[in-house]
Write a protein that holds these residues in place. Structure first.
Motif, mmCIF file in Angstrom:
data_model
loop_
_atom_site.group_PDB
_atom_site.id
_atom_site.type_symbol
_atom_site.label_atom_id
_atom_site.label_comp_id
_atom_site.label_asym_id
_atom_site.label_seq_id
_atom_site.Cartn_x
_atom_site.Cartn_y
_atom_site.Cartn_z
ATOM 1 N N PHE A 217 52.611 61.937 88.709
ATOM 2 C CA PHE A 217 51.624 61.456 87.751
ATOM 3 C C PHE A 217 52.303 60.804 86.548
ATOM 4 N N ARG A 218 51.898 59.573 86.256
ATOM 5 C CA ARG A 218 52.340 58.907 85.026
ATOM 6 C C ARG A 218 51.274 59.190 83.983
ATOM 7 N N VAL A 219 51.672 59.820 82.871
ATOM 8 C CA VAL A 219 50.698 60.324 81.910
ATOM 9 C C VAL A 219 51.128 60.019 80.482
ATOM 10 N N VAL A 220 50.199 60.210 79.564
ATOM 11 C CA VAL A 220 50.519 60.306 78.143
ATOM 12 C C VAL A 220 49.928 61.628 77.661
ATOM 13 N N PHE A 221 50.566 62.199 76.639
ATOM 14 C CA PHE A 221 50.061 63.434 76.047
ATOM 15 C C PHE A 221 49.127 63.057 74.905
ATOM 16 N N ILE A 222 47.946 63.662 74.907
ATOM 17 C CA ILE A 222 46.924 63.323 73.911
ATOM 18 C C ILE A 222 46.417 64.580 73.225
ATOM 19 N N SER B 229 38.706 62.778 87.432
ATOM 20 C CA SER B 229 38.553 64.220 87.334
ATOM 21 C C SER B 229 39.578 64.836 86.397
ATOM 22 N N CYS B 230 40.768 64.264 86.380
ATOM 23 C CA CYS B 230 41.829 64.823 85.539
ATOM 24 C C CYS B 230 41.653 64.488 84.072
ATOM 25 N N THR B 231 40.978 63.392 83.770
ATOM 26 C CA THR B 231 40.989 62.910 82.387
ATOM 27 C C THR B 231 39.634 62.921 81.687
ATOM 28 N N ALA B 232 38.553 63.096 82.428
ATOM 29 C CA ALA B 232 37.245 62.962 81.810
ATOM 30 C C ALA B 232 37.078 63.895 80.622
ATOM 31 N N GLU B 233 37.392 65.187 80.837
ATOM 32 C CA GLU B 233 37.211 66.149 79.764
ATOM 33 C C GLU B 233 38.181 65.883 78.620
ATOM 34 N N LEU C 238 47.769 69.836 72.897
ATOM 35 C CA LEU C 238 47.707 68.562 73.599
ATOM 36 C C LEU C 238 47.275 68.739 75.047
ATOM 37 N N GLY C 239 46.721 67.671 75.601
ATOM 38 C CA GLY C 239 46.407 67.604 77.020
ATOM 39 C C GLY C 239 47.089 66.394 77.617
ATOM 40 N N VAL C 240 46.746 66.060 78.852
ATOM 41 C CA VAL C 240 47.343 64.900 79.504
ATOM 42 C C VAL C 240 46.262 63.907 79.895
ATOM 43 N N LYS C 241 46.578 62.646 79.757
ATOM 44 C CA LYS C 241 45.723 61.570 80.242
ATOM 45 C C LYS C 241 46.489 60.861 81.346
ATOM 46 N N VAL C 242 45.927 60.829 82.541
ATOM 47 C CA VAL C 242 46.596 60.230 83.691
ATOM 48 C C VAL C 242 46.422 58.716 83.663
ATOM 49 N N LEU C 243 47.530 57.996 83.725
ATOM 50 C CA LEU C 243 47.512 56.538 83.758
ATOM 51 C C LEU C 243 47.672 55.997 85.168
ATOM 52 N N GLU C 244 48.403 56.740 86.005
ATOM 53 C CA GLU C 244 48.676 56.273 87.365
ATOM 54 C C GLU C 244 49.045 57.471 88.234
ATOM 55 N N GLY D 125 45.200 71.247 86.203
ATOM 56 C CA GLY D 125 44.262 70.388 86.911
ATOM 57 C C GLY D 125 44.834 69.085 87.403
ATOM 58 N N LEU D 126 46.118 68.830 87.187
ATOM 59 C CA LEU D 126 46.692 67.581 87.670
ATOM 60 C C LEU D 126 46.615 67.495 89.189
#
Length: 264
Positions: A257-262, A12-16, A37-43, A221-222
């Motif tokens: 949340f472990r993330v990367v910025f995309i 839900s956090c990363t699909a869009e 930028l947005g965030v992509k959740v890795l863990e 939305g995290l």
């Protein structure tokens, strides 16, 4: 069930945002050249839901965290997502704020108590207190310049001596020529400072030399709305050493949340 919930959260956090990251072309920038930028959740990891997070920093494999509220303030350390291996409570009237590790020591600010506390980074034992004549909010260490960077909720960042915390300079933070107020928790990465903007899901990426915002990160939305308590705002940004990843959390958040910025 936990695995299903975690998977659902990540989806839900990363699909869009993932859909945007697959779009060909250069990173999205507004007309003023500020990268979006947005965030992509890795863990997704557990986090103490009673921690009123004020400062977050990774050093080596240890996650350091400072929490606020008079009578409940603390500083703690341990592996990310696990119970702290070391925790020190702070007696009233101290209100814990930003932290940063400098070599073998850790600096912890207090909000309006007029002092900063230097601690042993391993045991978190208090070593000394120094006068701090400003509101304490965020704090981070620029190793390349061997200076600290602090915030006080305004649109300015202050540079400080890492041994005494004396002011050595400051810079006004602007985006598209306008001041960015509410600068709060800070994270230094090279010559860049990341700051969350109080009461928002926005993190700004700042060129510390000029104060110009070079990127805006949308972290909305995290944490699902149903898991947010009153006052549960984003307020923890920690770079994971040796990677392009970050750990994000907030006041009273039950998750880390472990993330990367995309690019959006």
């Amino acid at each position: 069930m936990a695995a299903v919930l975690t998977g659902a959260l990540i989806t839900s956090c990363t699909a869009e945002r993932d859909a945007g990251s697959r779009t060909a072309g250069a990173p999205a920038r507004d007309p003023e050249g500020v990268e979006q930028l947005g965030v992509k959740v890795l863990e997704v990891l557990p986090h103490d839901p009673e921690a009123f997070t004020q400062g977050l920093e990774m050093a080596g494999g240890t996650l350091y965290e400072s929490t606020g509220i008079v009578g409940r303030s603390s500083v703690r350390a341990g592996p990310p997502g696990k119970s702290p291996t070391v925790r020190v409570m702070m007696r009233a009237p101290l209100f814990g704020e930003g932290i940063t590790v400098v070599g073998r020591t850790l600096w912890q600010l207090t909000w309006q108590n007029g002092v900063a506390i230097e601690r042993d980074a391993r045991t978190l034992a208090e070593l000394r207190r120094v006068a701090y004549r400003d509101d304490g909010w965020g704090l981070c260490h620029q190793r390349e310049h061997d200076r600290l960077v602090s915030s006080n909720g305004s649109s300015r960042l202050t540079f400080r001596d890492p041994a005494t915390l004396a002011k050595t300079g400051e810079v006004a933070v602007t985006v598209r020529g306008r001041p960015v107020s509410g600068l709060n928790e800070l994270e230094c990465v090279g010559n860049t400072v990341y700051a969350n903007v109080l009461f928002t899901d926005r993190i700004v990426r700042i060129d510390a030399a000029t104060g110009a915002v070079t990127g805006e990160i949308d972290a909305a939305g995290l944490l699902p709305a149903e898991e947010k308590k009153h006052g549960a705002v984003l307020n923890g940004v920690a770079a994971v050493p040796g990677t392009d990843q970050f750990l994000l959390t907030g006041k009273l958040w039950p998750r880390l949340f472990r993330v990367v910025f995309i690019p959006l």
